[in-house]
Design a protein around this motif. Structure first.
Motif, PDB file in Angstrom:
ATOM      1  N   GLU A 182       0.812  -1.220   0.000  1.00  0.00           N
ATOM      2  CA  GLU A 182       0.000   0.000   0.000  1.00  0.00           C
ATOM      3  C   GLU A 182       0.845   1.270   0.000  1.00  0.00           C
ATOM      4  O   GLU A 182       0.302   2.378   0.063  1.00  0.00           O
ATOM      5  N   LYS A 183       2.186   1.141  -0.056  1.00  0.00           N
ATOM      6  CA  LYS A 183       3.094   2.287  -0.074  1.00  0.00           C
ATOM      7  C   LYS A 183       2.835   3.223   1.117  1.00  0.00           C
ATOM      8  O   LYS A 183       2.734   4.443   0.978  1.00  0.00           O
ATOM      9  N   ARG A 184       2.777   2.645   2.294  1.00  0.00           N
ATOM     10  CA  ARG A 184       2.439   3.412   3.482  1.00  0.00           C
ATOM     11  C   ARG A 184       3.556   4.352   3.912  1.00  0.00           C
ATOM     12  O   ARG A 184       3.321   5.281   4.688  1.00  0.00           O
ATOM     13  N   TYR A 185       4.768   4.125   3.440  1.00  0.00           N
ATOM     14  CA  TYR A 185       5.887   4.985   3.831  1.00  0.00           C
ATOM     15  C   TYR A 185       6.320   5.923   2.707  1.00  0.00           C
ATOM     16  O   TYR A 185       7.425   6.461   2.738  1.00  0.00           O
ATOM     17  N   THR A 186       5.453   6.122   1.727  1.00  0.00           N
ATOM     18  CA  THR A 186       5.777   6.976   0.591  1.00  0.00           C
ATOM     19  C   THR A 186       4.837   8.166   0.554  1.00  0.00           C
ATOM     20  O   THR A 186       3.611   7.995   0.522  1.00  0.00           O
ATOM     21  N   LEU A 187       5.391   9.377   0.577  1.00  0.00           N
ATOM     22  CA  LEU A 187       4.575  10.581   0.502  1.00  0.00           C
ATOM     23  C   LEU A 187       4.052  10.770  -0.914  1.00  0.00           C
ATOM     24  O   LEU A 187       4.725  10.465  -1.893  1.00  0.00           O
ATOM     25  N   SER A 188       2.840  11.315  -1.012  1.00  0.00           N
ATOM     26  CA  SER A 188       2.249  11.587  -2.325  1.00  0.00           C
ATOM     27  C   SER A 188       2.938  12.788  -2.965  1.00  0.00           C
ATOM     28  O   SER A 188       3.578  13.607  -2.289  1.00  0.00           O
ATOM     29  N   ASP A 189       2.794  12.914  -4.271  1.00  0.00           N
ATOM     30  CA  ASP A 189       3.368  14.062  -4.986  1.00  0.00           C
ATOM     31  C   ASP A 189       2.757  15.367  -4.484  1.00  0.00           C
ATOM     32  O   ASP A 189       3.450  16.391  -4.402  1.00  0.00           O
ATOM     33  N   ALA A 190       1.452  15.352  -4.168  1.00  0.00           N
ATOM     34  CA  ALA A 190       0.797  16.569  -3.675  1.00  0.00           C
ATOM     35  C   ALA A 190       1.437  17.036  -2.370  1.00  0.00           C
ATOM     36  O   ALA A 190       1.667  18.240  -2.177  1.00  0.00           O
ATOM     37  N   THR A 191       1.729  16.093  -1.473  1.00  0.00           N
ATOM     38  CA  THR A 191       2.356  16.451  -0.196  1.00  0.00           C
ATOM     39  C   THR A 191       3.770  16.976  -0.417  1.00  0.00           C
ATOM     40  O   THR A 191       4.177  17.982   0.185  1.00  0.00           O
ATOM     41  N   LYS A 192       4.533  16.308  -1.270  1.00  0.00           N
ATOM     42  CA  LYS A 192       5.899  16.759  -1.543  1.00  0.00           C
ATOM     43  C   LYS A 192       5.909  18.164  -2.144  1.00  0.00           C
ATOM     44  O   LYS A 192       6.727  19.008  -1.771  1.00  0.00           O
ATOM     45  N   ASN A 193       4.995  18.423  -3.071  1.00  0.00           N
ATOM     46  CA  ASN A 193       4.924  19.755  -3.690  1.00  0.00           C
ATOM     47  C   ASN A 193       4.564  20.817  -2.656  1.00  0.00           C
ATOM     48  O   ASN A 193       5.106  21.938  -2.685  1.00  0.00           O
ATOM     49  N   LEU A 194       3.662  20.466  -1.733  1.00  0.00           N
ATOM     50  CA  LEU A 194       3.287  21.415  -0.686  1.00  0.00           C
ATOM     51  C   LEU A 194       4.482  21.736   0.199  1.00  0.00           C
ATOM     52  O   LEU A 194       4.746  22.907   0.500  1.00  0.00           O
ATOM     53  N   LEU A 195       5.222  20.720   0.615  1.00  0.00           N
ATOM     54  CA  LEU A 195       6.355  20.937   1.513  1.00  0.00           C
ATOM     55  C   LEU A 195       7.478  21.702   0.821  1.00  0.00           C
ATOM     56  O   LEU A 195       8.128  22.559   1.431  1.00  0.00           O
ATOM     57  N   ARG A 196       7.716  21.396  -0.437  1.00  0.00           N
ATOM     58  CA  ARG A 196       8.779  22.102  -1.174  1.00  0.00           C
ATOM     59  C   ARG A 196       8.440  23.563  -1.408  1.00  0.00           C
ATOM     60  O   ARG A 196       9.339  24.389  -1.599  1.00  0.00           O
ATOM     61  N   SER A 197       7.151  23.886  -1.402  1.00  0.00           N
ATOM     62  CA  SER A 197       6.741  25.268  -1.688  1.00  0.00           C
ATOM     63  C   SER A 197       6.805  26.168  -0.461  1.00  0.00           C
ATOM     64  O   SER A 197       6.565  27.374  -0.567  1.00  0.00           O
ATOM     65  N   LEU A 198       7.113  25.611   0.719  1.00  0.00           N
ATOM     66  CA  LEU A 198       7.167  26.428   1.929  1.00  0.00           C
ATOM     67  C   LEU A 198       8.269  27.471   1.806  1.00  0.00           C
ATOM     68  O   LEU A 198       9.427  27.146   1.530  1.00  0.00           O
ATOM     69  N   ASP A 199       7.908  28.721   2.026  1.00  0.00           N
ATOM     70  CA  ASP A 199       8.887  29.804   1.900  1.00  0.00           C
ATOM     71  C   ASP A 199       9.249  30.429   3.250  1.00  0.00           C
ATOM     72  O   ASP A 199       9.943  31.437   3.308  1.00  0.00           O
ATOM     73  N   ALA A 200       8.748  29.834   4.328  1.00  0.00           N
ATOM     74  CA  ALA A 200       9.061  30.314   5.680  1.00  0.00           C
ATOM     75  C   ALA A 200       9.023  29.124   6.625  1.00  0.00           C
ATOM     76  O   ALA A 200       8.396  28.096   6.323  1.00  0.00           O
ATOM     77  N   PRO A 201       9.687  29.232   7.779  1.00  0.00           N
ATOM     78  CA  PRO A 201       9.749  28.090   8.696  1.00  0.00           C
ATOM     79  C   PRO A 201       8.381  27.648   9.214  1.00  0.00           C
ATOM     80  O   PRO A 201       7.528  28.464   9.530  1.00  0.00           O
ATOM     81  N   VAL A 202       8.218  26.349   9.306  1.00  0.00           N
ATOM     82  CA  VAL A 202       7.034  25.722   9.901  1.00  0.00           C
ATOM     83  C   VAL A 202       7.513  24.852  11.060  1.00  0.00           C
ATOM     84  O   VAL A 202       8.397  24.011  10.883  1.00  0.00           O
ATOM     85  N   THR A 203       6.940  25.060  12.232  1.00  0.00           N
ATOM     86  CA  THR A 203       7.310  24.277  13.410  1.00  0.00           C
ATOM     87  C   THR A 203       6.132  23.389  13.815  1.00  0.00           C
ATOM     88  O   THR A 203       5.002  23.876  13.935  1.00  0.00           O
ATOM     89  N   ILE A 204       6.411  22.109  14.010  1.00  0.00           N
ATOM     90  CA  ILE A 204       5.371  21.151  14.386  1.00  0.00           C
ATOM     91  C   ILE A 204       5.680  20.630  15.786  1.00  0.00           C
ATOM     92  O   ILE A 204       6.682  19.943  15.993  1.00  0.00           O
ATOM     93  N   ASP A 205       4.831  21.004  16.754  1.00  0.00           N
ATOM     94  CA  ASP A 205       4.961  20.513  18.125  1.00  0.00           C
ATOM     95  C   ASP A 205       3.989  19.348  18.299  1.00  0.00           C
ATOM     96  O   ASP A 205       2.765  19.531  18.256  1.00  0.00           O
ATOM     97  N   VAL A 206       4.533  18.158  18.531  1.00  0.00           N
ATOM     98  CA  VAL A 206       3.724  16.941  18.636  1.00  0.00           C
ATOM     99  C   VAL A 206       3.636  16.527  20.095  1.00  0.00           C
ATOM    100  O   VAL A 206       4.654  16.394  20.781  1.00  0.00           O
ATOM    101  N   PHE A 207       2.408  16.288  20.581  1.00  0.00           N
ATOM    102  CA  PHE A 207       2.195  15.966  22.002  1.00  0.00           C
ATOM    103  C   PHE A 207       2.252  14.455  22.244  1.00  0.00           C
ATOM    104  O   PHE A 207       1.381  13.908  22.924  1.00  0.00           O
ATOM    105  N   LEU A 208       3.245  13.796  21.710  1.00  0.00           N
ATOM    106  CA  LEU A 208       3.338  12.346  21.839  1.00  0.00           C
ATOM    107  C   LEU A 208       4.665  11.924  22.458  1.00  0.00           C
ATOM    108  O   LEU A 208       5.251  10.914  22.081  1.00  0.00           O
ATOM    109  N   GLU A 209       5.122  12.682  23.419  1.00  0.00           N
ATOM    110  CA  GLU A 209       6.355  12.353  24.125  1.00  0.00           C
ATOM    111  C   GLU A 209       5.997  11.780  25.492  1.00  0.00           C
ATOM    112  O   GLU A 209       5.131  12.305  26.185  1.00  0.00           O
ATOM    113  N   GLY A 210       6.654  10.701  25.877  1.00  0.00           N
ATOM    114  CA  GLY A 210       6.391  10.115  27.184  1.00  0.00           C
ATOM    115  C   GLY A 210       6.266   8.613  27.117  1.00  0.00           C
ATOM    116  O   GLY A 210       6.509   7.984  26.085  1.00  0.00           O
TER     117      GLY A 210
END
Length: 574
Positions: A41-69
């Motif tokens: 099912e290619k579960r570890y492969t990002l779609s082209d749409a996602t890759k294009n979105l991430l490559r188009s970022l022109d400023a920093p994006v910070t992701i704080d994930v509440f899954l530590e512990g």
């Protein structure tokens, strides 16, 4: 190559060279992260749409994930999967993506922790979730409070990602929780991608909210309207007074009209569609109101007379004059006994409020149930060039009551007979896509055409470009109830049980599908195959597999060392 190996093995300090090579390889691996996705099912492969979105970022994006512990095994796997997934994000855009795994409740006293939980729930729609699972097989059950989500920061704005929002309900058994976490993993790409897309968008699409025909307005559409105003450009448009629907409106939302449409108003909608506009219809074809049920104890459901049948028929869908009942339904309180101390209240299933299921389309796949209230059924009609995709269906135990239908609390006195619920998977919502033909083709006078031309919106007999509409045969699907204590509730929340169904997720998914053609929503259609271990075999063969996984590798290393030394002795002994 053989000569090089012979020189290395002959060298007195060959093991130092080998150690340096191993260290070098590990250092390189720490700097360059890559993996090969061998899953079907290619579960570890990002779609082209996602890759294009991430490559188009022109400023920093910070992701704080509440899954530590420290988490039980199942949730720990989800946390690790989220970490690995976001590492893929980081690989696409190293410069502008920062990922932090944090525990927002660490070292906080009870009052401060409660304040933090309330703030995160209010601002980011991430509610705490209580885990009830053993840390590993054989451990006792433990409870742990977690925040299953993340907050994405961009410039001076932030948006929450609730990993469990809208997910299908499962039980508390280990296998059932594994199925839930598997579904969550399948939506990681969509949920993070959608949030980043919204927060980084330079221009927001414009949504027009139709008025003029008794559409929902006020406290009962608080969540629906607030969602539109917060996530998109928002405006109202009165179809009675506006000469036409402007093309800068990217989507027209028509939520539970209660008054008939005349031809002039229908023509405005029709021509907006022909010019490439998109429409999200939520229609109650029958008069059947929840308030009337409690005020009068019952009522007769009848045709509301909206006068939309000819339009829908031309576009390829028919809303039927009936009411859907389903054994898979929401609950209402039933009051029994004499008024006073002997009166009792209990919750019973109310088949007129079906909990409908999603389909395999990205809009509704992997959703929890969607609560409807007195819905109708719908059918599709053969219409050349129009693709129809059902989005919501009943369960396999439903039935249909034709109009007029008497609705009262007598239905709650005796448990319904499942043998009479024989209708399966009947449709409640449909997506129509393609080039539509005007419902007014060969019906528009020259005077009307001249009037439209004078407004610079000339009459069109068909749409030039493919467009879309979603029709839901229930006007209450995006409406909310009101609590005297808490005010307007989220859409899909039962006033009496407090349970929230996936109505808002469905509503948001429809909006995103119609407004954002980037393809991010398509990632919701991913299917992850759940490959669980057989617990019976695990118990019976535990020692065997522990031996295979721990002892066998050590024996192979020792055997390889003996063979190497044996070959080396024979070679140099000669």
């Amino acid at each position: 190559m053989n000569k090089l190996l012979q020189k290395l093995t002959a060298t007195k300090y060959w093991w130092i060279i080998l150690l340096a090579v191993i260290v070098g390889v590990n250092l390189l691996a720490s700097l360059v992260h890559t993996r090969i996705d061998l899953t079907q099912e290619k579960r570890y492969t990002l779609s082209d749409a996602t890759k294009n979105l991430l490559r188009s970022l022109d400023a920093p994006v910070t992701i704080d994930v509440f899954l530590e512990g420290e988490f039980p095994a199942g949730f720990r796997k989800l946390a690790n999967s989220t970490r690995e997934f976001l590492q893929e994000y980081k690989e696409v855009n190293q410069r502008n993506i920062t990922i932090n795994f944090i525990d927002p409740l660490k070292n906080l006293d009870d009052s401060t922790a409660a304040y933090v939980l309330d703030s995160i729930a209010y601002f980011y729609n991430i509610n705490p979730y209580t885990l009830q699972a053993p840390g590993k097989v054989g451990d006792e059950m433990k409870q742990k409070l977690v925040l299953p989500g993340a907050v994405i920061h961009y410039a001076d704005t932030a948006i929450g990602v609730n990993l469990l929002e809208g997910m299908r309900s499962y039980g508390t058994q280990t296998e059932e929780m594994a199925a839930l976490y598997n579904d969550v993993e399948a939506t990681l790409e969509y949920k993070f991608g959608s949030a980043i897309e919204k927060i980084t968008a330079k221009e927001k699409p414009i949504v027009g909210y139709a008025l003029g025909h008794g559409e929902g307005w006020g406290y009962n559409v608080d969540d629906a309207v607030r969602t539109l105003a917060m996530q998109y450009g928002f405006d109202t448009i009165n179809l009675k007074t506006a000469p036409f629907i402007p093309s800068f409106i990217n989507l027209l939302v028509i939520l539970k009209p209660t008054q008939p449409f005349n031809d002039e108003d229908k023509l405005k909608i029709d021509q907006y569609l022909m010019r490439g506009g998109k429409v999200f219809w939520m229609i109650d074809n029958m008069y059947a109101e929840f308030d009337s049920l409690y005020k009068s104890g019952g009522f007769t459901a009848y045709d509301r007379g909206l006068n939309l049948e000819d339009m829908f028929f031309k576009y390829g869908v028919r809303l039927n004059q009936n009411l859907l009942q389903d054994m898979q339904s929401d609950k209402l309180p039933q009051v029994t006994g004499e008024q006073g101390a002997g009166q009792q209240k209990r919750l019973v299933d109310w088949p007129f409020f079906p909990i409908v299921n999603g389909t395999d389309h990205p809009i509704s796949k992997n959703l929890d149930g969607v609560r409807t209230m007195f819905p109708n059924t719908l059918d599709t009609i053969v219409t050349p060039g129009i693709k129809k995709t059902f989005l919501l269906r009943s369960s396999s135990n439903a039935r249909v009551l034709p109009a007029p239908a008497i609705i009262n609390f007598d239905f709650m006195q005796i448990a319904p007979d499942i043998k009479s619920f024989t209708v399966k998977d009947t449709a409640v919502a449909v997506l129509l896509e393609g080039k539509f033909n005007s419902a007014f083709k060969n019906r528009t006078s020259r005077a009307i055409q001249d009037s439209l031309r004078s407004l610079n919106v000339p009459y069109k007999e068909s749409s030039d470009e493919p467009t879309q509409m979603v029709v839901v045969a229930d006007g209450d699907v995006a409406m909310n109830q009101y609590s005297q204590m808490n005010g307007p509730l989220p859409m899909g929340t039962n006033l009496f049980t407090g349970y929230t169904y996936a109505n808002k997720t469905f509503y948001n998914n429809v909006l995103e599908y119609l407004l954002n053609p980037s393809g991010i929503l398509e990632t919701r259609a991913k299917s992850y195959t759940l490959r669980l271990l057989d617990p019976v075999k695990v118990n019976k063969q535990k020692s065997t597999w522990q031996f295979v996984n721990i002892v066998v590798p050590v024996l192979l290393v020792v055997l390889a060392a003996f063979i190497y030394q044996y070959v080396r002795k024979r070679k140099y002994a000669a």
